[in-house]
Scaffold this active site. Sequence first.
Site, mmCIF file in Angstrom:
data_model
loop_
_atom_site.group_PDB
_atom_site.id
_atom_site.type_symbol
_atom_site.label_atom_id
_atom_site.label_comp_id
_atom_site.label_asym_id
_atom_site.label_seq_id
_atom_site.Cartn_x
_atom_site.Cartn_y
_atom_site.Cartn_z
ATOM 1 N N SER A 144 42.127 48.046 41.207
ATOM 2 C CA SER A 144 41.229 47.852 42.340
ATOM 3 C C SER A 144 40.162 48.937 42.300
ATOM 4 C CB SER A 144 42.011 47.945 43.652
ATOM 5 O OG SER A 144 41.142 47.876 44.780
ATOM 6 N N TYR A 158 48.137 52.561 49.012
ATOM 7 C CA TYR A 158 47.647 51.498 48.131
ATOM 8 C C TYR A 158 46.699 52.069 47.080
ATOM 9 C CZ TYR A 158 44.877 47.464 46.624
ATOM 10 O OH TYR A 158 44.215 46.514 45.870
#
Length: 258
Positions: A144, A158
């Site tokens: 990401s 995350y």
Amino acid sequence: MFTSIEGRSVVVTGGTKGIGKGIARVFARAGAQVLVTGRDADTAAATAKELTALGGGPVTYAVADVSRAEDNAQVAETAIERQGGIDVVCANAGIFPAAKLAAMTEEDIDIMFGINVKGTILAVRACLPALITSGRGRVILTSSITGPITGYPGWSHYGASKAAQLGYMRSAAIELAPHGITVNAVLPGNIATEGMAERGEDHRRSMEASIPLGRLGEADEIGNAALFLATDEAAYITGQALAVDGGQVLPESFAALE
């Protein structure tokens, strides 16, 4: 013109929805044999049926939790049995529940890293013998922009897990290079998935306003990047992270977009 990957065996973890489903769809359209994994049997079965109906390569499914070594071993065995081996592993399975630092629990951290990091490592490890046998093995991680490049409140665990994937990628790329296996990552920006839709239209508009191209990405656009990294033409690319984000990480501030 790229060399066809028709008939090659592809495993996409977390391939039953969202970005993973887009990756599986792109590979299937290119004629690959695709095995998608997910934790819900009904969703997995529906996805396999839907993607197979599009034409191209067949899509089947296996129910698995990537944080469990035995599940990953079964996925690898299933792919070899159904598809004759494994040429490409798209380690895509991941979760992104939000938790602010003051409220974050030990369980929150363990679950995040168990799936996003441990799950990535276990999935690749299980498929490794077949990737070596393939002689043209490709490992593609879904990381990401959050973590490796950007940050977002509530997603510190995350972001840490996604940055950890890139640390794994670089060492794995060196270790597996003698076998002709490449290891790369795609870093999605904001993509139009079910998870994004759940956050509402106001959130979507605010995200679009921060992206130079003025729109969210599509799951298939992440799939296209993964497909390129799986081609013969990408055989000399390894240990690299490709941001696919519409230029989202480029502006210094909103003023740059005015």
